[in-house]
Design a protein around this motif. Structure first.
Motif, mmCIF file in Angstrom:
data_model
loop_
_atom_site.group_PDB
_atom_site.id
_atom_site.type_symbol
_atom_site.label_atom_id
_atom_site.label_comp_id
_atom_site.label_asym_id
_atom_site.label_seq_id
_atom_site.Cartn_x
_atom_site.Cartn_y
_atom_site.Cartn_z
ATOM 1 N N LYS A 71 -52.402 -58.067 -44.231
ATOM 2 C CA LYS A 71 -52.208 -56.918 -43.346
ATOM 3 C C LYS A 71 -53.347 -56.887 -42.338
ATOM 4 O O LYS A 71 -54.499 -57.087 -42.705
ATOM 5 C CB LYS A 71 -52.228 -55.642 -44.172
ATOM 6 C CG LYS A 71 -50.941 -55.431 -44.902
ATOM 7 C CD LYS A 71 -50.793 -53.996 -45.331
ATOM 8 C CE LYS A 71 -49.625 -53.880 -46.256
ATOM 9 N NZ LYS A 71 -49.894 -52.976 -47.359
ATOM 10 N N LEU A 127 -52.300 -50.372 -36.690
ATOM 11 C CA LEU A 127 -51.006 -51.033 -36.737
ATOM 12 C C LEU A 127 -50.318 -50.843 -38.086
ATOM 13 O O LEU A 127 -49.418 -51.605 -38.454
ATOM 14 C CB LEU A 127 -51.158 -52.517 -36.402
ATOM 15 C CG LEU A 127 -51.666 -52.770 -34.980
ATOM 16 C CD1 LEU A 127 -51.946 -54.234 -34.743
ATOM 17 C CD2 LEU A 127 -50.667 -52.257 -33.949
ATOM 18 N N GLY A 128 -50.747 -49.827 -38.829
ATOM 19 C CA GLY A 128 -50.083 -49.479 -40.074
ATOM 20 C C GLY A 128 -50.032 -50.634 -41.044
ATOM 21 O O GLY A 128 -51.046 -51.266 -41.326
ATOM 22 N N ALA A 129 -48.844 -50.928 -41.524
ATOM 23 C CA ALA A 129 -48.687 -51.940 -42.564
ATOM 24 C C ALA A 129 -48.348 -53.311 -41.988
ATOM 25 O O ALA A 129 -47.953 -54.204 -42.719
ATOM 26 C CB ALA A 129 -47.603 -51.495 -43.537
ATOM 27 N N MET A 130 -48.501 -53.488 -40.664
ATOM 28 C CA MET A 130 -48.088 -54.762 -40.058
ATOM 29 C C MET A 130 -48.926 -55.931 -40.565
ATOM 30 O O MET A 130 -50.138 -55.819 -40.712
ATOM 31 C CB MET A 130 -48.203 -54.684 -38.530
ATOM 32 C CG MET A 130 -47.057 -53.957 -37.881
ATOM 33 S SD MET A 130 -47.272 -53.920 -36.097
ATOM 34 C CE MET A 130 -46.096 -55.161 -35.609
#
Lengths: 333, 405
Positions: B134, B87-90
């Motif tokens: 994060k 989810l990357g930088a979520m």
């Protein structure tokens, strides 16, 4: 998400616009250029003509860069793959093939002259569009994203193979010309092409913003996204379609240009520390435009009066920047 | 409430699991168990509305699930599937807020109500303090909680979870199951989750759904399954593995009716279980007695397939049991006295140990409450030492020689 780089990104687009308009082989003072661009004062006719040419070029670069940057962000998000860009879908190779065919076999008959860059880019755009349509129709049959990537990559190989064959069978002169046109340039831009494409590009970019929400959900995987209420097939097809439309527009203006589509979204994600497409997509357009304008400026200034291929410049200056950002991420996180 | 009526699930026209009649009731946790590749995930995806039924229909609060628009459906049922997406930088809060997907406008701007739902979901699941973190930095257990919070923020009537405890450590597994149970109670939602952990399922399920031989079996009391031959066969609990209906624990029965040396264990009240497992694991043939049928050691021994000299519950050890135990013990290579608590009903086990010492048998006494009652025997300070004494280097040879000589 980090907020402070936001004004910086906006300012650098604006700054690069003005810098690019006021810089060139004909010396025009910065304030004269700025005043003319904003219509505050009218420069003499020669200066005005020079500025007009530069404005056209800068605008061409801005639109192309914005379209490339935003479609790169869209495709990376859709394919959940940081390496996704127009090349992955075979779209860029589609336009290269069309350019090669036009250049070498003179497709279009006598209607277009082979060395008219507009004709070549038009062919390139048609190639990109046809390839995209093929990918879209195939991707509406297969459900999963990885299958679409596979289909795209295979179409890319097919296009590249055919292109290699065409170039191999052509005369040396034409092969050389081909490799020049496939590197892209903003020098071929015309108001007659740019003006009709302007509303199309803006509409495409605005449509891309609508894709942000479903693309954010797709990060969770297809099944979870569907369970959240995403219409999967519609999202897949619409995203590819809107990206293809932007890519065709950019190819029509400047030919196939590499790197910007791949790098812009990464620059945004790394500087802003976010994956939210509602931010990443529009800012990728901003960054893409900035990179394109600065690359064009460098392409025509570095070895002036030589006009270097844009892709060469974007890659030489952009790649180290991206590597720097990736390395810096460790320090940030 | 989710209802499946004459439902066949599968991919395309291929049926993986047919004739499903099922109700997932509000305020209850229904757990789905079944062997690998039996169609658990396919069934759950269909119940969540992600997969179209091959035949039949799924109803949620009366309306047919697959006839609803994706957003209307998502407002009724939410799901947590397997896998940990990148989810990357979520951040945690952003992820949970994605649960509002079917409720928000095109720009996904959260209303006051949306914010309350997100806040409430994070609070109920216990991830409020992680909200700015994060998700990529979270442990698997925390991540799973965040995914459950995301599903809850969707304000569904029903929650569908595919293997929510897989890849989690023991503590997180119990916490996640406990959390699901609590959420069904406090929010009155219907929840169905699959798991391949039988013991967990039997302990936590309000109702259990088992997939056996390609069809489903629903039981209101999970433990009813333990008396069904088809279930025991389907889950391989009638061979090397056994499950104890009393403790719900699965035991491994590794050829415990064979092996050498033969060791007779005098135990009771749980002092024997550890010894039984440690010795059988090393190939020792264990025999035990006298144990009352209601003794926990009796359950463990029986589920491990150990030969037990038994006594009726709450009866003093009878003469018959005593002499049976004595003759079995005399036929063994060694005796272990596990020092169980001694009272009026099992007093004769001390006599048994003493008599075996007198008869010149090797009796090893484990430390425990009654270790002082048996005099003249070897004392061993723990299971490790015991094993060394019985099956240490070269001992196998020694026992074999002793028997042949």
């Amino acid at each position: 998400m980090r907020h402070w780089p936001l004004p910086l990104l906006g300012a650098s687009l604006f700054g690069s616009l003005l810098l690019s308009v006021s810089t060139g082989t004909v010396r025009i003072p910065f304030e004269v250029a700025v005043a003319h661009v904003f219509g505050l004062s009218s420069a003499d006719r020669v200066t005005a003509a020079v500025l007009d040419i530069r404005t056209l070029r800068v605008l061409a670069a801005a639109i192309t860069g914005a379209c490339l940057g935003a479609s790169g962000a869209l495709l990376q998000s859709l394919f959940r793959n940081p390496l996704a860009d127009p090349f992955v879908l075979g779209i860029s190779s589609g336009s290269s093939l069309a350019i090669a065919l036009t250049l070498v076999f003179g497709l279009g008959g006598g209607l277009i002259s082979q060395y008219d860059p507009y004709a070549l880019y038009a062919a390139g755009a048609v190639g990109a569009l046809l390839t995209s349509l093929l990918v879209i129709s195939l991707s509406s049959v297969v459900q999963s994203v990885s299958s679409i990537v596979l289909v795209g990559v295979m179409i890319g190989y097919l296009n590249s193979g055919l292109t290699a064959l065409v170039v191999f069978l052509s005369e040396v002169e034409r092969a050389r010309a081909f490799s020049f046109w496939t590197l892209g340039s903003f020098g071929a831009a015309k108001w007659s092409i740019l003006l009709p494409l302007l509303p199309v590009s803006v509409a495409t970019l605005l449509t891309m913003l609508l894709m942000a929400k479903p693309l954010n959900a797709l990060a969770f995987g297809d099944e979870t996204a569907v369970s959240m209420g995403v219409r999967l097939r519609l999202t897949n097809v619409a995203t590819v379609a809107v990206a293809a439309s932007a890519l065709s527009a950019s190819t029509l203006i400047a030919g196939p240009i590499g790197f910007i589509g791949l790098a812009s979204a990464h620059i945004v994600k790394l500087t802003l520390d976010t994956s939210d497409n509602r931010v990443v997509i529009p800012l990728s357009a901003v960054v893409g435009a900035t990179v394109a304008i600065l690359s064009d400026l460098a392409a025509r200034s570095l070895l002036a009066p030589l006009d270097l291929p844009v892709t060469a410049v974007t890659s030489i200056f952009g790649a180290p920047l991206l590597v720097f950002l990736v390395l810096r991420r460790r320090a940030w996180s | 409430m989710i209802e499946a009526r004459a439902l066949s699930v599968g991919y395309g026209a291929k049926v993986v699991l047919g004739n499903v009649e099922l109700e997932v009731r509000p305020g209850e946790l229904t757990l789905l168990i079944g062997p690998n590749a039996s169609g658990k995930s396919t069934l759950l995806k269909t119940l969540a509305g992600v997969l179209k039924p091959v035949m039949g229909a799924v109803y949620v609060s009366g309306s047919e699930l697959h006839g609803l628009s994706p957003r209307e459906r998502a407002k009724k049922v939410s799901a947590v599937f397997t896998g940990r997406p990148n989810l990357g930088a979520m951040t945690v809060e952003e992820v949970v807020a994605m649960g509002r997907y079917p409720w928000t406008n095109l720009a996904h701007l959260l209303s006051e109500e949306d914010r309350r739902a997100v806040e409430g979901a994070m609070k109920d699941v216990g991830v409020l303090q992680l909200r700015r973190r994060k998700v990529s930095e979270l442990s698997d257990g925390q991540f799973q909680r965040v995914m459950i919070a995301r599903a809850l923020a969707q304000s569904p009537r029903c929650l569908v979870l595919d293997e929510p405890t897989t890849h989690l450590d023991v503590r997180s597994r119990l916490e996640v199951m406990g959390l699901l149970l609590r959420l069904t109670r406090t929010r009155g939602i219907a929840a169905i989750a699959s798991t391949h952990e039988l013991e967990l399922a039997l302990r936590f399920a309000d109702r259990i759904v088992a997939i056996l031989d390609g069809s489903i079996v629903v039981r209101d009391d999970p433990e009813d399954l333990l008396r069904e031959e088809a279930f025991l066969r389907g889950f391989g609990l009638n061979g090397e593995l056994t499950i104890s209906p009393a403790t719900l624990s699965v035991e491994f029965r590794r050829g415990s009716s064979q092996g050498s040396p033969r060791v007779f264990v005098i135990a009771g009240a749980g002092t024997g279980s550890r010894v039984f497992r440690a010795l059988t694991r090393r190939g020792v043939r264990v025999l035990t007695g006298v144990l009352h049928r209601n003794d926990v050691d009796h359950h463990v021994a029986a589920s491990m397939g150990i030969e037990v000299i038994s006594e009726e519950p709450f009866h003093p050890i009878s003469e018959a049991s005593y002499s049976a135990a004595l003759s079995t013990a005399l036929g063994s290579d060694a005796v272990v006295y596990a020092s169980p608590p001694i009272g009026p009903l099992n007093r004769r086990n001390v006599d048994l140990a003493k008599e075996l010492v007198r008869a010149g048998r090797r009796v090893l006494v484990m430390p425990g409450v009654s270790s002082g009652l048996v005099r003249g025997a070897e004392e061993v300070e723990g299971v490790g030492r015991l094993i060394e004494e019985l099956v240490g280097a070269g001992d196998r040879v020694k026992w074999a020689e002793a028997r042949s000589g």
